[in-house]
Design a protein around this motif. Structure first.
Motif, mmCIF file in Angstrom:
data_model
loop_
_atom_site.group_PDB
_atom_site.id
_atom_site.type_symbol
_atom_site.label_atom_id
_atom_site.label_comp_id
_atom_site.label_asym_id
_atom_site.label_seq_id
_atom_site.Cartn_x
_atom_site.Cartn_y
_atom_site.Cartn_z
ATOM 1 N N ILE A 8 0.844 -1.186 0.000
ATOM 2 C CA ILE A 8 0.000 0.000 0.000
ATOM 3 C C ILE A 8 0.879 1.234 0.000
ATOM 4 O O ILE A 8 1.846 1.323 0.776
ATOM 5 N N THR A 9 0.565 2.195 -0.855
ATOM 6 C CA THR A 9 1.324 3.445 -0.864
ATOM 7 C C THR A 9 0.405 4.607 -0.522
ATOM 8 O O THR A 9 -0.789 4.593 -0.821
ATOM 9 N N LEU A 51 -2.679 -0.920 -3.698
ATOM 10 C CA LEU A 51 -3.544 0.238 -3.453
ATOM 11 C C LEU A 51 -2.682 1.469 -3.259
ATOM 12 O O LEU A 51 -1.674 1.417 -2.539
ATOM 13 N N THR A 52 -3.077 2.558 -3.902
ATOM 14 C CA THR A 52 -2.459 3.859 -3.646
ATOM 15 C C THR A 52 -3.516 4.798 -3.108
ATOM 16 O O THR A 52 -4.519 5.085 -3.781
ATOM 17 N N ILE A 53 -3.328 5.231 -1.873
ATOM 18 C CA ILE A 53 -4.226 6.227 -1.268
ATOM 19 C C ILE A 53 -3.654 7.594 -1.609
ATOM 20 O O ILE A 53 -2.551 7.941 -1.198
ATOM 21 N N LEU A 54 -4.409 8.340 -2.397
ATOM 22 C CA LEU A 54 -3.960 9.648 -2.864
ATOM 23 C C LEU A 54 -4.680 10.739 -2.086
ATOM 24 O O LEU A 54 -5.899 10.911 -2.222
ATOM 25 N N LEU A 55 -3.933 11.446 -1.248
ATOM 26 C CA LEU A 55 -4.498 12.562 -0.492
ATOM 27 C C LEU A 55 -4.496 13.797 -1.385
ATOM 28 O O LEU A 55 -3.439 14.248 -1.816
ATOM 29 N N ASP A 56 -5.679 14.324 -1.645
ATOM 30 C CA ASP A 56 -5.807 15.479 -2.532
ATOM 31 C C ASP A 56 -6.238 16.697 -1.737
ATOM 32 O O ASP A 56 -7.093 16.603 -0.839
ATOM 33 N N ILE A 57 -5.643 17.844 -2.083
ATOM 34 C CA ILE A 57 -5.904 19.074 -1.336
ATOM 35 C C ILE A 57 -5.666 20.266 -2.248
ATOM 36 O O ILE A 57 -4.771 20.233 -3.101
ATOM 37 N N PRO A 58 -6.463 21.337 -2.123
ATOM 38 C CA PRO A 58 -6.195 22.538 -2.914
ATOM 39 C C PRO A 58 -4.807 23.103 -2.615
ATOM 40 O O PRO A 58 -4.319 23.020 -1.487
ATOM 41 N N ALA A 72 -7.345 5.313 -4.514
ATOM 42 C CA ALA A 72 -8.445 5.862 -3.723
ATOM 43 C C ALA A 72 -8.107 7.328 -3.471
ATOM 44 O O ALA A 72 -7.150 7.631 -2.770
ATOM 45 N N ILE A 73 -8.853 8.222 -4.097
ATOM 46 C CA ILE A 73 -8.614 9.656 -3.922
ATOM 47 C C ILE A 73 -9.382 10.130 -2.695
ATOM 48 O O ILE A 73 -10.604 9.984 -2.614
ATOM 49 N N ILE A 74 -8.651 10.693 -1.730
ATOM 50 C CA ILE A 74 -9.233 11.155 -0.477
ATOM 51 C C ILE A 74 -9.065 12.667 -0.379
ATOM 52 O O ILE A 74 -7.940 13.176 -0.467
ATOM 53 N N ALA A 99 -12.290 2.950 5.683
ATOM 54 C CA ALA A 99 -13.234 2.239 4.817
ATOM 55 C C ALA A 99 -12.531 1.665 3.591
ATOM 56 O O ALA A 99 -12.835 0.547 3.146
ATOM 57 N N VAL A 100 -11.578 2.411 3.053
ATOM 58 C CA VAL A 100 -10.811 1.938 1.896
ATOM 59 C C VAL A 100 -9.976 0.710 2.286
ATOM 60 O O VAL A 100 -9.908 -0.275 1.536
ATOM 61 N N LEU A 101 -9.360 0.743 3.450
ATOM 62 C CA LEU A 101 -8.576 -0.395 3.918
ATOM 63 C C LEU A 101 -9.466 -1.600 4.200
ATOM 64 O O LEU A 101 -9.114 -2.746 3.873
#
Length: 206
Positions: A6-7, A130-137, A181-183, A198-200
Motif C-alpha cells: 500500500i502506498t 492500493l495507492t491512497i492519494l491525499l488530494d488538497i487545494p 483511492a482519492i481522499i 473504509a478503503v482499507l
C-alpha cells in the motif's frame, strides 16, 4: 492472504504524516503484520540519497534527480519491500513511483515515457495493490507547509509547480481507478480518517 503493498501519496502539505498514523492504528487494531517505510529512503543508501535530494542547497539536473529517485527505489525494492512482502508482512510506503511521475514528470517536465522506461527497468510488473492519494487545494497545502516546518528543496517550489504535480497525480488516478483511492484531505480529520479506514476495510475484504 497475500501480503499487500500500500502506498500513500499526494502533494506536500496534504497530511500524509497524520494519515500514516491513522493507517498504523488500523493495522494495530487488526493485529496484522505491517512494515512502514518511505521514499526516497527506506535503506541506508536511500536515506543518504533522500538527504541529498531534499537539501535546498542541492543543484541537480532533472534527469539526475529522476535517476537518483530510481536508484533509491531499486535498493529499497531489493533490500526491504520485496523480501518483507515475501514473509507475509504487509507494507505501507510513504510515496512511491507515482511521486516520480508527479514531481519529476508533472512538476519538472521529465517526459512520462522516460519515467515509464525506468519504472519498467526497476520494477518490472510490480505495482502497489492500493495507492491512497491525499488530494488538497494548493492554497491550503501551502498554508500548512508555511505553518508547520522549514521547507525542504521541493517544498520551496512555486504554487504553479505544485499545481502541475497535483494534476499529474489526478490524471494517473483517473487512468487507473481500480488502484487508487482519492481522499479529499482538506476536510475534517475525522472524516478523512473514516474514509481511509473504509478503503482499507474494502481492500482486505477482497
Amino acid at each position: 492472504m497475500n501480503a499487500k503493498f500500500i502506498t500513500l501519496d499526494g502533494i506536500d502539505g496534504a497530511g500524509k504524516t497524520t494519515q500514516l498514523d491513522v493507517i498504523h492504528q488500523w493495522f494495530e487494531r487488526r493485529q496484522l503484520p505491517v512494515h512502514f517505510t518511505r521514499e526516497p529512503g527506506g535503506t541506508p543508501l536511500g536515506e543518504n540519497l533522500r538527504q541529498l535530494l531534499l537539501d535546498p542547497n542541492t543543484r541537480a539536473h532533472i534527469r539526475t534527480e529522476t535517476l537518483l529517485m530510481f536508484a533509491a527505489r531499486q535498493q529499497h525494492l531489493q533490500d526491504v519491500i520485496l523480501p518483507t512482502l515475501a514473509t507475509g508482512t504487509h507494507i505501507v510506503c510513504d510515496r512511491f513511483t507515482d511521486a516520480t511521475f508527479a514531481y519529476q514528470g508533472g512538476g519538472r517536465g521529465v517526459p512520462a515515457d522516460d519515467i515509464a522506461l525506468l519504472e519498467q527497468w526497476v520494477q518490472g510488473s510490480f505495482r502497489p495493490d492500493l495507492t491512497i492519494l491525499l488530494d488538497i487545494p494548493i492554497d491550503l497545502s501551502q498554508q500548512r507547509i508555511e505553518q508547520s516546518r522549514d521547507k525542504d528543496r521541493f517544498e520551496r517550489e512555486s504554487p504553479q509547480f505544485f499545481h502541475a504535480v497535483r494534476q499529474s497525480y489526478l490524471q494517473r488516478a483517473a487512468a487507473a481507478p481500480e488502484r487508487y483511492a482519492i481522499i479529499d484531505s482538506s476536510r475534517d480529520k475525522a472524516l478523512v480518517r473514516n474514509e481511509i479506514e473504509a478503503v482499507l476495510d474494502k481492500l482486505f475484504a477482497a
